[in-house]
Design a protein around this motif. Structure first.
Motif, PDB file in Angstrom:
ATOM      1  N   ALA A 208       0.827  -1.203   0.000  1.00  0.00           N
ATOM      2  CA  ALA A 208       0.000   0.000   0.000  1.00  0.00           C
ATOM      3  C   ALA A 208       0.865   1.258   0.000  1.00  0.00           C
ATOM      4  O   ALA A 208       0.555   2.253  -0.685  1.00  0.00           O
ATOM      5  CB  ALA A 208      -0.931  -0.006   1.202  1.00  0.00           C
ATOM      6  N   ASP A 209       1.967   1.233   0.779  1.00  0.00           N
ATOM      7  CA  ASP A 209       2.871   2.384   0.780  1.00  0.00           C
ATOM      8  C   ASP A 209       3.498   2.596  -0.587  1.00  0.00           C
ATOM      9  O   ASP A 209       3.657   3.738  -1.056  1.00  0.00           O
ATOM     10  CB  ASP A 209       3.973   2.186   1.820  1.00  0.00           C
ATOM     11  CG  ASP A 209       3.460   2.397   3.246  1.00  0.00           C
ATOM     12  OD1 ASP A 209       2.396   3.041   3.397  1.00  0.00           O
ATOM     13  OD2 ASP A 209       4.123   1.917   4.193  1.00  0.00           O
ATOM     14  N   ALA A 211       2.263   1.892  -3.408  1.00  0.00           N
ATOM     15  CA  ALA A 211       1.290   2.327  -4.414  1.00  0.00           C
ATOM     16  C   ALA A 211       1.267   3.837  -4.578  1.00  0.00           C
ATOM     17  O   ALA A 211       0.921   4.361  -5.647  1.00  0.00           O
ATOM     18  CB  ALA A 211      -0.103   1.821  -4.041  1.00  0.00           C
ATOM     19  N   ARG A 212       1.650   4.558  -3.530  1.00  0.00           N
ATOM     20  CA  ARG A 212       1.625   6.019  -3.617  1.00  0.00           C
ATOM     21  C   ARG A 212       2.658   6.560  -4.604  1.00  0.00           C
ATOM     22  O   ARG A 212       2.541   7.686  -5.080  1.00  0.00           O
ATOM     23  CB  ARG A 212       1.888   6.629  -2.235  1.00  0.00           C
ATOM     24  CG  ARG A 212       0.763   6.342  -1.228  1.00  0.00           C
ATOM     25  CD  ARG A 212       1.056   7.005   0.107  1.00  0.00           C
ATOM     26  NE  ARG A 212       2.280   6.469   0.715  1.00  0.00           N
ATOM     27  CZ  ARG A 212       2.802   6.949   1.847  1.00  0.00           C
ATOM     28  NH1 ARG A 212       2.235   8.002   2.459  1.00  0.00           N
ATOM     29  NH2 ARG A 212       3.889   6.410   2.351  1.00  0.00           N
ATOM     30  N   TYR A 213       3.691   5.767  -4.864  1.00  0.00           N
ATOM     31  CA  TYR A 213       4.782   6.239  -5.721  1.00  0.00           C
ATOM     32  C   TYR A 213       4.753   5.590  -7.110  1.00  0.00           C
ATOM     33  O   TYR A 213       5.682   5.783  -7.898  1.00  0.00           O
ATOM     34  CB  TYR A 213       6.131   5.936  -5.064  1.00  0.00           C
ATOM     35  CG  TYR A 213       6.223   6.499  -3.655  1.00  0.00           C
ATOM     36  CD1 TYR A 213       6.442   7.855  -3.444  1.00  0.00           C
ATOM     37  CD2 TYR A 213       6.064   5.675  -2.548  1.00  0.00           C
ATOM     38  CE1 TYR A 213       6.514   8.378  -2.157  1.00  0.00           C
ATOM     39  CE2 TYR A 213       6.135   6.186  -1.264  1.00  0.00           C
ATOM     40  CZ  TYR A 213       6.362   7.536  -1.061  1.00  0.00           C
ATOM     41  OH  TYR A 213       6.428   8.042   0.213  1.00  0.00           O
ATOM     42  N   VAL A 219      -1.355   0.854 -10.295  1.00  0.00           N
ATOM     43  CA  VAL A 219      -2.083   0.759  -9.027  1.00  0.00           C
ATOM     44  C   VAL A 219      -2.981  -0.477  -8.976  1.00  0.00           C
ATOM     45  O   VAL A 219      -3.022  -1.179  -7.955  1.00  0.00           O
ATOM     46  CB  VAL A 219      -2.893   2.051  -8.774  1.00  0.00           C
ATOM     47  CG1 VAL A 219      -3.828   1.873  -7.573  1.00  0.00           C
ATOM     48  CG2 VAL A 219      -1.946   3.212  -8.546  1.00  0.00           C
TER      49      VAL A 219
END
Length: 376
Positions: A208-209, A211-213, A219
């Motif tokens: 999940a972390d 996915a932000r980048y 995604v």
């Protein structure tokens, strides 16, 4: 042909009440066999007289109550004791049925729970009355004889008390063993929960972390991986519930290693050497948890770094080695997996193996050697 051990097993399989009834019937029948009278109990040495209906009733009073000696030991002893005393004071012919007194005494010592002291006090007082009556009837026995009689009767009582004590000690031992087994099972399930939750939740958090980048088009791939980790966690939690409910659910094992290492966001090289033998479930589960815990710690503290898993199958030993890349959270961080590595060390040692975990110059290494024949 039945062996002595098989006969003992059959006898032990018969209920106590059934055995008591057979003892009562056998002793009652033997009491009316004249040739067996020589092995009967005789107190006081009074001149014997002929038998009559009352003598028969007193003999039956010494044998028939044995049918309930395990259920009502104090009552059985009271009836048999009074019948025996009356039989001896009235100087009826000796019979083998008088041995019922010894069985009754033993039964009180072995089975009586509520009125032990009261029974002992009443029995001792009754013996004094019995001795006085014999003396009044002209018994030639001296005081030392009555003391010897009392010591013999007390010894029979104490023999039953020793058996009762040993029975209670065995029951207490079984209780402690059961409690230790329950505590061990709770600890094992706690370790399982730690392994399952830590591994899968850590993977989900890391994904999940990340996915932000990632680019928007990637995604969905990460969300699919998170969903897969969640499903795997639910599957293993269902297994733990299956263990608790004795449903026979299967444990994850070495066959699942490929699925364990092939997850998005991981770069893991899996090498299996030799032919995988048939291993006990606990051995396979421990090997799986070793790899799982090492990769979980790598995901926490060295995300994105490559890792290598080597599993060697030998005739006598199963060897597992997991090396992970350089940590991003400081030296030794890969070994800070909470209770995970300590629990794995306990598991491996319980199976008779060796476990080691420590930092390398460029990463961290976890290794174990487990006997291939370790029983669960």
């Amino acid at each position: 042909m039945s062996t002595p051990s098989s006969l003992r097993s059959r006898w032990a399989g018969i209920g106590a009440e059934v055995r008591d009834r057979w003892l009562s019937v056998a002793l009652t029948a033997a009491a009316f066999v004249p040739g067996l009278a020589v092995i009967g109990a005789q107190f006081g040495d009074l001149p014997r007289r002929g038998g009559d209906v009352l003598a028969v009733l007193l003999v039956l009073g010494q044998t028939l109550p044995l049918a309930v000696r395990s259920r009502w030991p104090a009552a059985t002893f009271a009836v048999i004791g009074i019948s025996f005393a009356a039989h001896e004071v009235l100087a009826y012919p000796t019979t083998v049925g008088s041995l019922g007194l010894y069985f009754a005494l033993y039964s009180v010592g072995a089975h009586e729970e509520r009125f032990r002291r009261l029974s002992a006090a009443v029995a001792s007082a009754g013996y004094v009355v019995f001795a006085v009556l014999l003396v009044l009837r002209g018994s030639p026995a001296g005081p030392s004889d009555y003391v010897v009689y009392f010591v013999v009767l007390t010894a029979v009582w104490l023999l039953g008390a020793m058996v009762r004590q040993r029975r209670h000690q065995e029951a207490e031992r079984r209780r402690l063993v059961h409690e230790a087994a329950v505590a061990g099972e709770r600890a094992r399930i706690a370790r399982e929960l730690h392994d399952v939750v830590t591994h899968h939740v850590t993977a989900m958090v890391v994904q999940a972390d990340a996915a932000r980048y990632l680019a928007p088009e990637r995604v969905p791939e990460v969300l699919t991986a998170i969903t897969g980790s969640g499903r795997d966690a639910l599957t293993e939690l269902r297994f733990l519930l299956g263990v608790l409910e004795a449903t026979g659910a299967r444990t994850p094992g070495l066959a699942a290693l490929r699925d364990l290492v092939d997850q998005p966001g991981r770069v893991v090289d899996l090498v299996e050497e030799g032919e995988r033998p048939e291993l006990p479930p606990e051995t396979e589960l421990t090997a799986y948890r070793i790899v799982q815990e090492a990769l979980t710690n790598a995901a926490k503290y060295a995300a994105g770094a490559p890792a290598a898993v080597r599993v060697s199958y030998g005739a006598d030993f199963l060897e597992i080695e997991v090396t992970t890349g350089s940590p991003t959270a400081g030296p030794g961080a890969l070994g800070s997996g909470g209770r995970g590595l300590g629990g794995l060390r306990d598991r491996v040692q319980a199976l008779g193996g060796r476990f080691a975990a420590g930092p390398l110059a460029d990463g961290f290494r976890v290794s174990a050697m487990i006997p291939a024949g370790s029983a669960a």
